[in-house]
Design a protein around this motif. Structure first.
Motif, PDB file in Angstrom:
ATOM      1  N   ALA A 257     -39.651  60.706 -50.570  1.00  0.00           N
ATOM      2  CA  ALA A 257     -38.857  61.309 -51.644  1.00  0.00           C
ATOM      3  C   ALA A 257     -39.116  62.803 -51.738  1.00  0.00           C
ATOM      4  O   ALA A 257     -38.194  63.606 -51.923  1.00  0.00           O
ATOM      5  CB  ALA A 257     -39.180  60.626 -52.971  1.00  0.00           C
ATOM      6  N   ARG A 258     -40.370  63.176 -51.587  1.00  0.00           N
ATOM      7  CA  ARG A 258     -40.751  64.598 -51.656  1.00  0.00           C
ATOM      8  C   ARG A 258     -40.132  65.367 -50.489  1.00  0.00           C
ATOM      9  O   ARG A 258     -39.548  66.446 -50.675  1.00  0.00           O
ATOM     10  CB  ARG A 258     -42.273  64.700 -51.643  1.00  0.00           C
ATOM     11  CG  ARG A 258     -42.837  66.055 -51.985  1.00  0.00           C
ATOM     12  CD  ARG A 258     -44.329  65.958 -52.280  1.00  0.00           C
ATOM     13  NE  ARG A 258     -45.032  65.206 -51.254  1.00  0.00           N
ATOM     14  CZ  ARG A 258     -45.929  64.237 -51.527  1.00  0.00           C
ATOM     15  NH1 ARG A 258     -46.235  63.919 -52.768  1.00  0.00           N
ATOM     16  NH2 ARG A 258     -46.523  63.600 -50.537  1.00  0.00           N
ATOM     17  N   ASP A 259     -40.243  64.811 -49.293  1.00  0.00           N
ATOM     18  CA  ASP A 259     -39.682  65.470 -48.110  1.00  0.00           C
ATOM     19  C   ASP A 259     -38.166  65.619 -48.225  1.00  0.00           C
ATOM     20  O   ASP A 259     -37.603  66.649 -47.831  1.00  0.00           O
ATOM     21  CB  ASP A 259     -40.030  64.678 -46.848  1.00  0.00           C
ATOM     22  CG  ASP A 259     -41.505  64.767 -46.484  1.00  0.00           C
ATOM     23  OD1 ASP A 259     -42.216  65.625 -47.064  1.00  0.00           O
ATOM     24  OD2 ASP A 259     -41.946  63.978 -45.630  1.00  0.00           O
TER      25      ASP A 259
ATOM     26  N   ASP B 153     -36.916  62.365 -57.937  1.00  0.00           N
ATOM     27  CA  ASP B 153     -37.161  60.965 -58.273  1.00  0.00           C
ATOM     28  C   ASP B 153     -37.924  60.258 -57.166  1.00  0.00           C
ATOM     29  O   ASP B 153     -37.708  60.512 -55.975  1.00  0.00           O
ATOM     30  CB  ASP B 153     -35.836  60.242 -58.523  1.00  0.00           C
ATOM     31  CG  ASP B 153     -35.150  60.705 -59.795  1.00  0.00           C
ATOM     32  OD1 ASP B 153     -35.868  61.066 -60.756  1.00  0.00           O
ATOM     33  OD2 ASP B 153     -33.911  60.721 -59.820  1.00  0.00           O
ATOM     34  N   THR B 154     -38.804  59.358 -57.575  1.00  0.00           N
ATOM     35  CA  THR B 154     -39.481  58.447 -56.659  1.00  0.00           C
ATOM     36  C   THR B 154     -39.320  57.036 -57.208  1.00  0.00           C
ATOM     37  O   THR B 154     -38.850  56.841 -58.337  1.00  0.00           O
ATOM     38  CB  THR B 154     -40.986  58.765 -56.530  1.00  0.00           C
ATOM     39  OG1 THR B 154     -41.668  58.308 -57.718  1.00  0.00           O
ATOM     40  CG2 THR B 154     -41.227  60.263 -56.361  1.00  0.00           C
TER      41      THR B 154
ATOM     42  N   PRO C 296     -40.155  60.078 -61.951  1.00  0.00           N
ATOM     43  CA  PRO C 296     -39.909  61.458 -61.534  1.00  0.00           C
ATOM     44  C   PRO C 296     -41.201  62.253 -61.362  1.00  0.00           C
ATOM     45  O   PRO C 296     -42.203  62.006 -62.028  1.00  0.00           O
ATOM     46  CB  PRO C 296     -39.077  62.020 -62.687  1.00  0.00           C
ATOM     47  CG  PRO C 296     -39.531  61.242 -63.882  1.00  0.00           C
ATOM     48  CD  PRO C 296     -39.833  59.860 -63.383  1.00  0.00           C
ATOM     49  N   VAL C 297     -41.135  63.234 -60.460  1.00  0.00           N
ATOM     50  CA  VAL C 297     -42.217  64.198 -60.253  1.00  0.00           C
ATOM     51  C   VAL C 297     -41.683  65.576 -60.640  1.00  0.00           C
ATOM     52  O   VAL C 297     -40.628  65.994 -60.138  1.00  0.00           O
ATOM     53  CB  VAL C 297     -42.696  64.206 -58.786  1.00  0.00           C
ATOM     54  CG1 VAL C 297     -43.685  65.340 -58.541  1.00  0.00           C
ATOM     55  CG2 VAL C 297     -43.321  62.862 -58.427  1.00  0.00           C
ATOM     56  N   ARG C 298     -42.381  66.267 -61.529  1.00  0.00           N
ATOM     57  CA  ARG C 298     -41.939  67.583 -61.967  1.00  0.00           C
ATOM     58  C   ARG C 298     -42.236  68.640 -60.907  1.00  0.00           C
ATOM     59  O   ARG C 298     -43.283  68.600 -60.248  1.00  0.00           O
ATOM     60  CB  ARG C 298     -42.655  67.988 -63.267  1.00  0.00           C
ATOM     61  CG  ARG C 298     -42.287  67.175 -64.478  1.00  0.00           C
ATOM     62  CD  ARG C 298     -40.904  67.502 -64.987  1.00  0.00           C
ATOM     63  NE  ARG C 298     -40.775  68.894 -65.395  1.00  0.00           N
ATOM     64  CZ  ARG C 298     -40.990  69.327 -66.643  1.00  0.00           C
ATOM     65  NH1 ARG C 298     -41.352  68.480 -67.595  1.00  0.00           N
ATOM     66  NH2 ARG C 298     -40.819  70.607 -66.940  1.00  0.00           N
TER      67      ARG C 298
END
Length: 234
Positions: free
Chosen positions: A22-24, A177-178, A182-184
């Motif tokens: 998700a981050r990538d 989103d993961t 969510p990751v801020r």
């Protein structure tokens, strides 16, 4: 250079891979991502520094047409071993931090003030452990750090640089989103010494900080670090 996580159990490994994917995917939408991350040869956690959730400390360089992004990669890894709240631990600290710099690409980014800025804020996030809650409470945070290599007119007589953390950025999403939530994404924006003096000129530091955040947010790309920018206060 790739940065590897610590040895993880099967469930945590699945969460790690899902968060990384998700981050990538988010980072790939922001610009041209350099294939190798920036990572220390010796993990700072092994020599007394703060530990990141999966012991993996890394930063991505992302090139945009008129700017460069540097963003942490690992603050939102799942904790291993899990802490008190296993569900929350699936998102690590729940944030990643970044700075955007206007202008040409730096020749040696890893030795620049730009990297030192993001590196130090990243380590402070890991050391504090509750930045997500602070952001939820205050919206925007401020910090003073000794950032190596900054031009003299961007530091105080004591050698400190001020910054805001968490300004809204129209060209970078506030979160990604993961599967676990969510990751801020927290922008790091340098403050001119006159802006730091404005923030500290009265006991109402929170109100003064809100004023600075509003004035910077009103500028096109106000979150971007531009050493040619004029202060937003007299």
């Amino acid at each position: 250079m790739a940065a590897e996580p610590a040895r993880l159990d099967c469930d945590t490994l699945a969460d790690f891979e899902a968060a990384a994917a998700a981050r990538d995917a988010c980072y790939a939408l922001l610009g041209e991502v350099e294939p190798d991350v920036l990572a220390p040869l010796v993990n700072p956690a092994l020599v007394g520094g703060p530990a990141w959730p999966a012991m993996r400390q890394a930063w991505n360089v992302i090139h945009r047409p008129d700017s460069t992004l540097l963003v942490s990669n690992g603050l939102s890894d799942p904790f291993e071993p899990a802490r008190a709240d296993p569900q929350a631990d699936r998102l690590g600290f729940g944030v990643e931090v970044y700075a955007e710099m206007r202008g040409q690409r730096l020749q040696d980014l890893a030795r620049s003030w730009f990297f030192d800025l993001v590196y130090q804020v990243s380590q402070n996030v890991a050391h504090h452990g509750q930045f997500q809650r602070l952001i939820e409470r205050h919206g925007v945070l401020s910090m003073l750090l000794e950032v190596k290599g900054l031009p003299q007119h961007w530091v105080s007589p004591e050698g400190m640089a001020g910054m805001l953390i968490g300004l809204d950025a129209g060209s970078v999403p506030a979160s990604f989103d993961t599967a676990k939530g969510p990751v801020r994404l927290l922008a790091v924006t340098l403050l001119h010494p006159r802006e730091v003096a404005f923030m500290e000129r009265s006991a109402d530091i929170l109100g003064n900080r809100r004023t600075l955040a509003e004035r910077l947010s009103a500028l096109p790309g106000g979150h971007i670090n531009d050493l040619a920018r004029e202060p937003v206060v007299d």
